[in-house]
Write a protein that holds these residues in place. Sequence first.
Motif, short mmCIF file in Angstrom:
data_model
loop_
_atom_site.label_atom_id
_atom_site.label_comp_id
_atom_site.label_asym_id
_atom_site.label_seq_id
_atom_site.Cartn_x
_atom_site.Cartn_y
_atom_site.Cartn_z
N PHE A 1 79.76 79.99 -20.28
CA PHE A 1 80.67 79.13 -19.51
C PHE A 1 79.93 77.92 -18.96
CE2 PHE A 1 84.33 81.83 -19.58
CZ PHE A 1 85.38 81.08 -19.06
N GLY A 2 78.68 78.13 -18.56
CA GLY A 2 77.90 77.01 -18.04
C GLY A 2 77.71 75.93 -19.09
N VAL A 3 77.40 76.35 -20.31
CA VAL A 3 77.25 75.38 -21.40
C VAL A 3 78.61 74.76 -21.72
CG1 VAL A 3 76.57 75.06 -23.80
CG2 VAL A 3 75.21 76.56 -22.32
N ALA A 4 79.67 75.55 -21.60
CA ALA A 4 81.02 75.01 -21.83
C ALA A 4 81.35 73.90 -20.84
CB ALA A 4 82.06 76.13 -21.73
N SER A 5 80.78 73.97 -19.64
CA SER A 5 81.03 72.90 -18.67
C SER A 5 80.44 71.58 -19.15
CB SER A 5 80.46 73.28 -17.28
OG SER A 5 79.04 73.24 -17.28
N LEU A 6 79.33 71.65 -19.87
CA LEU A 6 78.74 70.44 -20.45
C LEU A 6 79.64 69.89 -21.56
CD1 LEU A 6 76.44 68.42 -20.84
CD2 LEU A 6 75.23 70.17 -22.19
N ASP A 7 80.10 70.78 -22.43
CA ASP A 7 81.05 70.39 -23.47
C ASP A 7 82.30 69.77 -22.85
OD1 ASP A 7 80.80 70.47 -26.24
OD2 ASP A 7 80.70 72.65 -26.26
N THR A 8 82.79 70.40 -21.80
CA THR A 8 84.00 69.92 -21.14
C THR A 8 83.80 68.50 -20.62
OG1 THR A 8 84.66 72.15 -20.47
CG2 THR A 8 85.59 70.32 -19.21
N TYR A 9 82.67 68.26 -19.98
CA TYR A 9 82.41 66.91 -19.47
C TYR A 9 82.45 65.89 -20.60
CZ TYR A 9 80.43 62.74 -17.65
OH TYR A 9 80.28 61.41 -17.33
N MET A 10 81.75 66.18 -21.69
CA MET A 10 81.67 65.23 -22.79
C MET A 10 83.04 65.00 -23.43
SD MET A 10 78.61 64.15 -22.76
CE MET A 10 78.77 63.14 -24.24
N HIS A 11 83.79 66.09 -23.65
CA HIS A 11 85.13 65.95 -24.25
C HIS A 11 86.03 65.08 -23.38
CE1 HIS A 11 85.01 69.77 -27.02
NE2 HIS A 11 84.13 68.85 -27.35
N TRP A 12 86.05 65.37 -22.09
CA TRP A 12 86.93 64.62 -21.19
C TRP A 12 86.49 63.17 -21.09
CZ3 TRP A 12 90.56 66.34 -17.05
CH2 TRP A 12 91.13 67.58 -17.35
N ALA A 13 85.19 62.94 -21.03
CA ALA A 13 84.70 61.57 -20.90
C ALA A 13 85.05 60.75 -22.13
CB ALA A 13 83.19 61.57 -20.67
N ILE A 14 84.85 61.33 -23.31
CA ILE A 14 85.14 60.60 -24.55
C ILE A 14 86.64 60.38 -24.69
CG2 ILE A 14 85.00 60.68 -27.08
CD1 ILE A 14 82.40 62.36 -26.69
N ARG A 15 87.42 61.40 -24.33
CA ARG A 15 88.88 61.31 -24.48
C ARG A 15 89.49 60.24 -23.59
NH1 ARG A 15 90.40 66.61 -23.56
NH2 ARG A 15 91.32 66.14 -21.54
N THR A 16 88.82 59.92 -22.49
CA THR A 16 89.37 58.92 -21.57
C THR A 16 88.82 57.52 -21.83
OG1 THR A 16 87.67 59.51 -19.93
CG2 THR A 16 89.80 60.61 -19.73
#
Length: 204
Positions: free
Chosen positions: A42-57
Motif C-alpha cells: 500500500f505504501g508503494v501504491a501511494s507513490l503510484d497514486t501520486y504519479m497517476h493523479w499528477a499526470i492525469r491533472t
Amino acid sequence: MPVTPLDAATDVMSRARGLLTLDVASTPQILREDLRRAALAFGVASLDTYMHWAIRTTALDGPLPKKLAELEVPFGDMLAIARDAVTARQDDVNHRPTVKARNALGKALVTQTFQSPRSIERGLQMLGKTNVWSRLASQLPPATAVDLKERLGNIAYRRNKIVHEGDLTRLQRPQKIKYEQITAAQVADDLDWLEAFIKALAAL
C-alpha cells in the motif's frame, strides 16, 4: 476544494499505516507478517497514486510534454471520442472532448506503474520535468541522487516480490516453503521514506 495528488497519496499512505496498527501480539505471527507486507504494498501504491493523479491533472489545452504526447491510448478510446463528437454536433449538444481525452488518459495510466527510479523519471517527464534527481536529493538531505535511486529501487523490488511472488524465499531445491523476513520496524521506516519522497515530488 479539489483533492490534490498529494491528498490522494496521503490517503493511501494512511491506510498503509493503518494496517500496521493491526500488527499486535494477539494476531498469529504469519498474519502479522502479511499485514506488514500488505502495508508495504500500500505504501508503494501511494507513490503510484501520486504519479497517476499528477499526470492525469496535467493541462491539456497547450503543448504537451513530449513523454505525455507519446503515451499510447487504445484506438477504441480515440474512436469513441470521435464518434461522441459527431453525435454531439448532429444533436447540437455542447461536447467536451478534452474531458473525454482526460478520461482516456486516466484509463491508460492505470495500466502503468510508477515505482522504480526509471518509471518515476518517465512519469516526471510526462509532467514536463527533467533532471529532477538532484533537486529531489536537495529536499531530502543528506541523501544524494544515487542514494534516492538505490533506496527506491530496493523498496520497489521488495514490493514486487510480495505482490508477484508472495514474498517466498527463492531456493534452488526447496524442501519446504519459506518466506522472506519482514519486520514492522523495516516497513515503518520504508513508509516514512516513501512519504518524504512523495512530498519532495509534490514540491518540484
